[in-house]
Each structure stands twice: as structure tokens, then as C-alpha cells.
Design a protein around this motif. Structure first.
Motif, short mmCIF file in Angstrom:
data_model
loop_
_atom_site.label_atom_id
_atom_site.label_comp_id
_atom_site.label_asym_id
_atom_site.label_seq_id
_atom_site.Cartn_x
_atom_site.Cartn_y
_atom_site.Cartn_z
N VAL A 13 -34.41 -5.16 21.30
CA VAL A 13 -33.83 -4.09 21.35
C VAL A 13 -33.09 -3.84 23.08
CG1 VAL A 13 -32.64 -0.86 21.35
CG2 VAL A 13 -34.33 -2.33 20.07
N CYS A 15 -30.10 -2.50 25.23
CA CYS A 15 -29.32 -0.86 25.51
C CYS A 15 -29.47 -1.00 27.15
CB CYS A 15 -30.49 0.24 24.65
SG CYS A 15 -31.98 0.66 25.67
N ALA A 20 -26.54 0.91 22.71
CA ALA A 20 -27.71 -0.42 22.27
C ALA A 20 -27.46 -1.43 21.61
CB ALA A 20 -28.53 1.01 21.70
N PHE A 22 -29.29 -3.92 18.13
CA PHE A 22 -30.30 -3.96 18.07
C PHE A 22 -30.49 -5.56 16.85
CE2 PHE A 22 -29.64 0.58 17.75
CZ PHE A 22 -31.24 1.30 17.99
N ILE A 86 -31.49 6.42 19.75
CA ILE A 86 -32.63 5.05 19.81
C ILE A 86 -33.60 5.41 19.62
CG2 ILE A 86 -32.61 2.95 21.37
CD1 ILE A 86 -30.21 3.95 23.29
N ARG A 89 -33.70 6.25 15.49
CA ARG A 89 -32.92 4.89 14.86
C ARG A 89 -34.29 4.08 15.01
NH1 ARG A 89 -31.44 3.19 10.60
NH2 ARG A 89 -30.61 1.72 10.54
N LEU A 114 -36.80 6.24 26.96
CA LEU A 114 -36.59 5.35 25.65
C LEU A 114 -38.37 5.44 25.52
CD1 LEU A 114 -35.59 4.31 23.32
CD2 LEU A 114 -35.30 2.19 24.62
#
Length: 150
Positions: A13, A15, A20, A22, A86, A89, A114
Motif C-alpha cells: 500500500v 499512499c 493510495a 493498493f 485507507i 479498506r 495510518l
């Protein structure tokens, strides 16, 4: 930074505060082949001056002059909100399919936001955190930068 060993099906990931990526390794540890699975973008919220136009508030004290109240940092709040999106997800992805390992690549401030937002399910499969901003690079360049040990 040491060379990363991106195993087959590892998720990466990449970001920052606004975007972001993936990625999934379709290759193996010796010959990685990153593939874009999904892209997220934070909504453009404009300038801070447009978001909060009121003067800072004042707190009235009984025995002293009034004190100013610190103004809200809307950009910091937006960054934290995007980090939470994020993380949500990633949580959903981990619930949908087995993910053996996740590598997080982000600037230090976003990486901290995060990290605080990750669920225990996702935290358990995070194997590395790399404090770099690589979102402006194409996928093949991200692959080279992560595996070359730069």
C-alpha cells in the motif's frame, strides 16, 4: 533501506495524504511484478482559509484576560480522515480474502496516522513500514525503488 523481499501475493500500500495505491505482487520474491489492484483518492477540500473562515474563539477566564482557542488544522484532520479510509479498506480486504503480508509505504506523518487507524486484523499482517513518498512514481518505478534497496 535494505532490500525488501516481496513474497508472492504480498500487498503493498503506497499512499500519501491524497492518494493510495493498493498493489499486489503477482511475481515472487526474486522477481516481483507489482500489479495495481485499486486506487483511492481523497476529495479535494480546498484551502484551509476556505474551510474555516471564522476568527478563532476566545475562552473567558474569571480572573484573567480572555485566552485564544487554537484554530482547527483542517488539513491535518483531512489527512487523518483519509488514513482512516485507507485503514477501513484494508480491513475489508483482509476480511474478504486471506492476505499473508502487507507492506505500508508512506511519508512519516501519514504512516503514523495510518498505524493508529489499523485494526488488529490488519496490524497482524503488516510486515514492514517504509517511510517514503512514492505515490508520484509509476508502478514499475515503485517496484524498482522498493526492491533495489534505495
Amino acid at each position: 533501506m535494505t532490500t525488501l523481499h516481496l513474497s508472492h501475493d504480498a500487498w503493498i500500500v503506497v499512499c500519501d495524504a491524497t492518494k493510495a495505491l493498493f498493489l499486489r505482487n503477482a511475481g515472487d520474491g526474486r522477481c516481483p511484478a507489482l500489479r495495481l489492484v485499486e486506487r483511492m483518492e481523497a476529495p479535494d477540500r480546498g484551502r484551509t482559509s476556505d474551510q474555516g473562515t471564522d476568527r478563532p474563539g476566545r475562552l473567558q477566564n474569571r480572573s484573567a484576560p480572555a485566552s485564544a482557542i487554537e484554530q482547527t488544522d483542517w488539513h491535518r484532520r483531512d489527512k487523518d480522515d483519509f488514513a482512516m479510509q485507507i485503514a477501513a479498506r484494508l480491513d475489508l480486504l483482509c476480511k474478504e480474502r486471506p492476505i499473508g503480508s502487507i507492506f505500508l509505504v508512506a511519508p512519516p506523518g501519514i504512516l503514523g496516522s495510518l498505524r493508529r487507524a489499523l485494526s488488529p486484523l490488519v496490524s497482524a499482517v503488516v510486515v514492514a513500514e517504509i517511510d517514503k513518498d512514492l505515490t508520484k512514481h509509476p508502478v514499475h518505478e515503485i517496484e524498482r525503488l522498493l526492491t533495489a534497496g534505495t
